[in-house]
Design an enzyme around this catalytic site. Structure first.
Site, mmCIF file in Angstrom:
data_model
loop_
_atom_site.group_PDB
_atom_site.id
_atom_site.type_symbol
_atom_site.label_atom_id
_atom_site.label_comp_id
_atom_site.label_asym_id
_atom_site.label_seq_id
_atom_site.Cartn_x
_atom_site.Cartn_y
_atom_site.Cartn_z
ATOM 1 N N SER A 198 37.723 -49.980 -24.123
ATOM 2 C CA SER A 198 37.804 -51.417 -23.897
ATOM 3 C C SER A 198 38.486 -52.042 -25.115
ATOM 4 O O SER A 198 37.947 -51.955 -26.223
ATOM 5 C CB SER A 198 36.392 -51.976 -23.709
ATOM 6 O OG SER A 198 36.413 -53.377 -23.636
ATOM 7 N N LYS B 253 40.995 -50.461 -20.590
ATOM 8 C CA LYS B 253 40.609 -51.818 -20.173
ATOM 9 C C LYS B 253 41.050 -52.786 -21.254
ATOM 10 O O LYS B 253 40.837 -52.525 -22.438
ATOM 11 C CB LYS B 253 39.098 -51.834 -19.979
ATOM 12 C CG LYS B 253 38.400 -53.178 -20.093
ATOM 13 C CD LYS B 253 36.978 -53.041 -19.547
ATOM 14 C CE LYS B 253 35.977 -53.883 -20.305
ATOM 15 N NZ LYS B 253 34.597 -53.673 -19.822
ATOM 16 N N LYS C 157 40.827 -56.819 -22.561
ATOM 17 C CA LYS C 157 40.122 -58.085 -22.401
ATOM 18 C C LYS C 157 41.158 -59.186 -22.227
ATOM 19 O O LYS C 157 42.179 -59.198 -22.922
ATOM 20 C CB LYS C 157 39.270 -58.362 -23.649
ATOM 21 C CG LYS C 157 38.126 -57.388 -23.835
ATOM 22 C CD LYS C 157 37.038 -57.640 -22.807
ATOM 23 C CE LYS C 157 35.764 -56.889 -23.165
ATOM 24 N NZ LYS C 157 34.703 -57.132 -22.177
ATOM 25 N N ASP D 81 39.352 -57.245 -18.066
ATOM 26 C CA ASP D 81 37.993 -57.826 -18.041
ATOM 27 C C ASP D 81 38.064 -59.262 -18.543
ATOM 28 O O ASP D 81 38.456 -59.513 -19.686
ATOM 29 C CB ASP D 81 37.059 -56.986 -18.936
ATOM 30 C CG ASP D 81 35.592 -57.422 -18.844
ATOM 31 O OD1 ASP D 81 35.296 -58.393 -18.122
ATOM 32 O OD2 ASP D 81 34.747 -56.770 -19.508
ATOM 33 N N GLU E 177 37.602 -57.156 -13.800
ATOM 34 C CA GLU E 177 36.163 -57.200 -14.039
ATOM 35 C C GLU E 177 35.715 -58.642 -14.289
ATOM 36 O O GLU E 177 36.311 -59.358 -15.091
ATOM 37 C CB GLU E 177 35.849 -56.312 -15.259
ATOM 38 C CG GLU E 177 34.368 -56.175 -15.573
ATOM 39 C CD GLU E 177 34.105 -55.198 -16.717
ATOM 40 O OE1 GLU E 177 34.998 -54.391 -17.073
ATOM 41 O OE2 GLU E 177 32.993 -55.238 -17.274
ATOM 42 N N ASP F 247 30.221 -57.265 -13.390
ATOM 43 C CA ASP F 247 29.467 -56.829 -14.575
ATOM 44 C C ASP F 247 28.292 -57.800 -14.742
ATOM 45 O O ASP F 247 27.202 -57.563 -14.186
ATOM 46 C CB ASP F 247 30.428 -56.823 -15.790
ATOM 47 C CG ASP F 247 29.754 -56.568 -17.126
ATOM 48 O OD1 ASP F 247 28.523 -56.463 -17.187
ATOM 49 O OD2 ASP F 247 30.460 -56.473 -18.155
ATOM 50 N N LYS G 233 25.589 -51.321 -16.465
ATOM 51 C CA LYS G 233 25.160 -51.169 -17.853
ATOM 52 C C LYS G 233 23.659 -50.981 -17.787
ATOM 53 O O LYS G 233 22.945 -51.869 -17.295
ATOM 54 C CB LYS G 233 25.484 -52.421 -18.665
ATOM 55 C CG LYS G 233 26.968 -52.596 -18.939
ATOM 56 C CD LYS G 233 27.249 -53.846 -19.753
ATOM 57 C CE LYS G 233 28.743 -54.003 -19.957
ATOM 58 N NZ LYS G 233 29.100 -55.369 -20.393
ATOM 59 N N GLY H 60 29.564 -50.518 -21.444
ATOM 60 C CA GLY H 60 29.020 -50.378 -22.793
ATOM 61 C C GLY H 60 28.850 -51.734 -23.437
ATOM 62 O O GLY H 60 29.346 -52.744 -22.921
HETATM 63 O O1 OSB Z 1 32.080 -57.134 -20.781
HETATM 64 O O2 OSB Z 1 32.023 -55.027 -20.790
HETATM 65 C C1 OSB Z 1 31.907 -56.084 -21.388
HETATM 66 C C2 OSB Z 1 31.312 -55.442 -25.101
HETATM 67 C C3 OSB Z 1 30.338 -56.382 -25.381
HETATM 68 C C4 OSB Z 1 29.918 -57.230 -24.381
HETATM 69 C C5 OSB Z 1 30.481 -57.128 -23.103
HETATM 70 C C6 OSB Z 1 31.434 -56.172 -22.819
HETATM 71 C C7 OSB Z 1 31.882 -55.342 -23.849
HETATM 72 C C8 OSB Z 1 32.951 -54.358 -23.695
HETATM 73 C C9 OSB Z 1 33.002 -53.194 -24.638
HETATM 74 O O3 OSB Z 1 33.827 -54.460 -22.877
HETATM 75 C C10 OSB Z 1 32.288 -52.016 -24.105
HETATM 76 C C11 OSB Z 1 32.124 -50.905 -25.114
HETATM 77 O O4 OSB Z 1 33.118 -50.310 -25.514
HETATM 78 O O5 OSB Z 1 30.988 -50.608 -25.528
HETATM 79 MG MG MG Z 2 32.542 -56.636 -18.783
#
Ligand code: OSB
Ligand code: MG
Length: 372
Positions: A139, A165, A167, A192, A217, A242, A266, A294
Site C-alpha cells: 500500500s 495499491k 492511496k 484506496d 477501495e 474496507d 482486517k 493491514g
Molecule cells: O485503508 O487500508 C487502509 C493503513 C492505515 C489505515 C488504513 C489503511 C492503511 C493501509 C496500509 O492501506 C496497510 C498496511 O500496509 O498495513
Molecule cells: Mg483501506
C-alpha cells in the site's frame, strides 16, 4: 473445544515505532506506529495481541485510549472471572459489549496465540487454515509528486510485490492514475480512497474505469453501504469495502445490496480472527472476493494477518508487505521478508511464530500497565 486455564496476568504496553517514511492517506499523515500491545499469561505460557487502533479516531472511532479503557475495564475484567474457558465462550461474553471490535480483537489475538503455544501448534493450524505461501501486496501512500510515486512503484515491482495499491484522494486521482498506468501498463493496480468521495462525485469515479484497476477501495463514506450499491451499478471497476464492513451483518447487507464485489477483511476492524473466519466463509459462498488488509502493524499484528490468509476465502493479495517497508527496527523477530518469487512464508514455530525481543520492546515502550 480447546481450553485455557486461569489467567495469571494481563499486561498492556504502548510502543511507538518511527516509520521509515511518513505514510499519507486521505485522512492523515502518519509518522509513527503507536501500537497498543497486550500480553496474557496462563500457567507460564504467554500470548501476544496487538490492537490496530492508533492515537487518533480518523480511520475509525476507536483509539488507543478507548481500546485501553475497554480492554482493561471490560474485556480483561471478564477474563479474570473465568476458569478453564474456551475462546468461543470468551467471544460470547464479549458480545454484551457493543462495538469496540479492535479492542476485542487484541484480546482474542493474545488468547489465540497463548492457546496455540499451549497446544504446541502454529496459529494457522489452530484456526483451521492450510499451510501455504502467502501472497504479498503493498500500500503506497499519497506522494508529494508523481515522480516519487512512480519511483516507489518501481521499487515495489522490482521486489515482486504481487499487487500495488496506491492511496488517492479527491483531486489527486485521475491525473495520477493516468501517469501510473502510462508507466506501468500491466501491473495489478488498485486505488484506496479511504472514504474521500461523496455519491455526488460519481462522475469522477466513473472515469476510473479507463485504468483497468483491480478495484477501488472504500470510495464513499466510512459508514455507508447503500450509496456504494448505487455507485457499483454505475461503474465497471469492482468496489472493495474496507471501513464500512465492521461485522458479518455488514458483509451480508453489502452482498444483498450489491455494494461491493470485494471485501478487505482486517481482523482488527471486524473483532478478531474468529469473526474474520466467518466473514471469509460468507464471502466464499457468496461470490465476493476477500483479502487481508493491514494497519501498519508491528510484527505481532503482521503475523496474525499472515496466519489468517491460510483460510481459503483469501483469494487476492492483501496489504501484506515486508517489515522493512515500514520499520528499520521492529519489536519482533523474525521480520517479514519477501521471497525472491514475491511470496511470504508463514513464520515457523508455535503460536504466531514470532518472538518479541525484550530489549526492543523496552526501547520503543512509551507506556506499561499491568491490568490483571
Ligand atoms: O485503508 O487500508 C487502509 C493503513 C492505515 C489505515 C488504513 C489503511 C492503511 C493501509 C496500509 O492501506 C496497510 C498496511 O500496509 O498495513
Ligand atoms: Mg483501506
Amino acid at each position: 473445544m480447546k481450553r485455557i486455564g486461569r489467567i495469571d496476568s494481563a499486561e498492556m504496553f504502548i510502543v511507538k515505532l518511527p516509520l521509515v517514511k511518513p505514510f499519507e492517506t486521505s485522512f492523515s499523515v502518519q509518522t509513527h506506529r503507536e501500537a497498543l500491545l497486550l500480553k496474557i499469561t496462563s500457567n507460564d505460557v504467554y500470548g501476544w495481541g496487538e490492537s490496530v487502533t492508533s492515537p487518533d479516531p480518523y480511520y475509525s472511532y476507536e483509539t488507543n485510549s478507548t481500546a485501553a479503557h475497554i480492554i482493561k475495564e471490560f474485556l480483561v475484567a471478564i477474563l479474570m472471572t473465568l476458569k478453564n474457558f474456551s475462546v468461543e465462550e470468551v467471544l460470547h461474553k464479549f458480545e454484551r459489549i457493543r462495538g469496540h471490535n479492535m479492542a476485542k480483537a487484541a484480546v482474542e489475538n493474545a488468547l489465540l496465540d497463548l492457546l496455540a503455544r499451549k497446544c504446541e501448534l502454529p496459529l494457522f493450524e489452530l484456526i483451521g487454515g492450510k499451510s501455504k505461501k502467502i501472497m504479498s501486496g503493498i500500500s503506497i501512500g499519497i506522494k508529494e509528486n508523481i515522480d516519487d510515486l512512480i519511483e516507489s512503484i518501481q521499487i515495489a515491482c522490482d521486489k515482486k510485490y504481487q499487487r500495488i495499491k496506491i492511496k488517492i484522494q479527491k483531486g489527486k486521482d485521475i491525473e495520477i492514475l493516468k501517469a501510473v498506468r502510462k508507466t506501468f501498463p500491466d501491473i495489478h493496480l488498485m486505488a484506496d480512497a479511504n472514504a474521500d468521495y461523496s455519491y455526488e462525485d460519481s462522475h469522477i469515479l466513473k472515469q476510473f474505469d479507463a485504468f483497468n484497476l483491480m478495484m477501488i477501495e472504500q470510495p464513499l463514506s466510512y459508514d455507508d453501504i447503500h450509496l456504494h450499491s448505487l455507485l457499483q451499478k454505475q461503474i465497471n471497476t469492482p468496489i472493495c469495502l474496507d471501513e464500512s464492513i465492521k461485522n458479518l451483518n455488514d458483509a451480508k447487507t453489502a452482498a444483498a445490496l450489491g455494494s461491493c464485489r470485494i471485501i478487505n477483511i482486517k481482523q482488527g476492524r471486524v473483532g478478531g480472527m474468529t469473526k474474520s473466519k466467518e466473514i471469509q466463509e460468507f464471502c466464499r459462498n457468496n461470490n465476493i472476493k476477500a483479502w487481508s488488509g493491514g494497519m501498519l502493524e508491528t510484527g505481532i499484528g503482521r503475523a496474525f494477518n499472515i496466519h489468517l490468509q491460510t483460510l481459503p476465502g483469501f483469494v487476492l493479495p492483501g496489504d501484506t508487505s515486508e517489515t522493512s517497508r515500514y520499520f528499520t527496527e521492529d519489536i519482533v523477530d523474525k521480520p517479514v521478508v519477501l521471497e525472491p518469487d514475491g511470496f511470504i512464508k508463514i513464520p515457523e514455530g508455535t503460536g504466531i511464530g514470532v518472538r518479541v525481543v525484550p530489549e526492543r520492546l523496552e526501547k520503543f515502550k512509551v507506556y506499561y500497565e499491568r491490568i490483571g
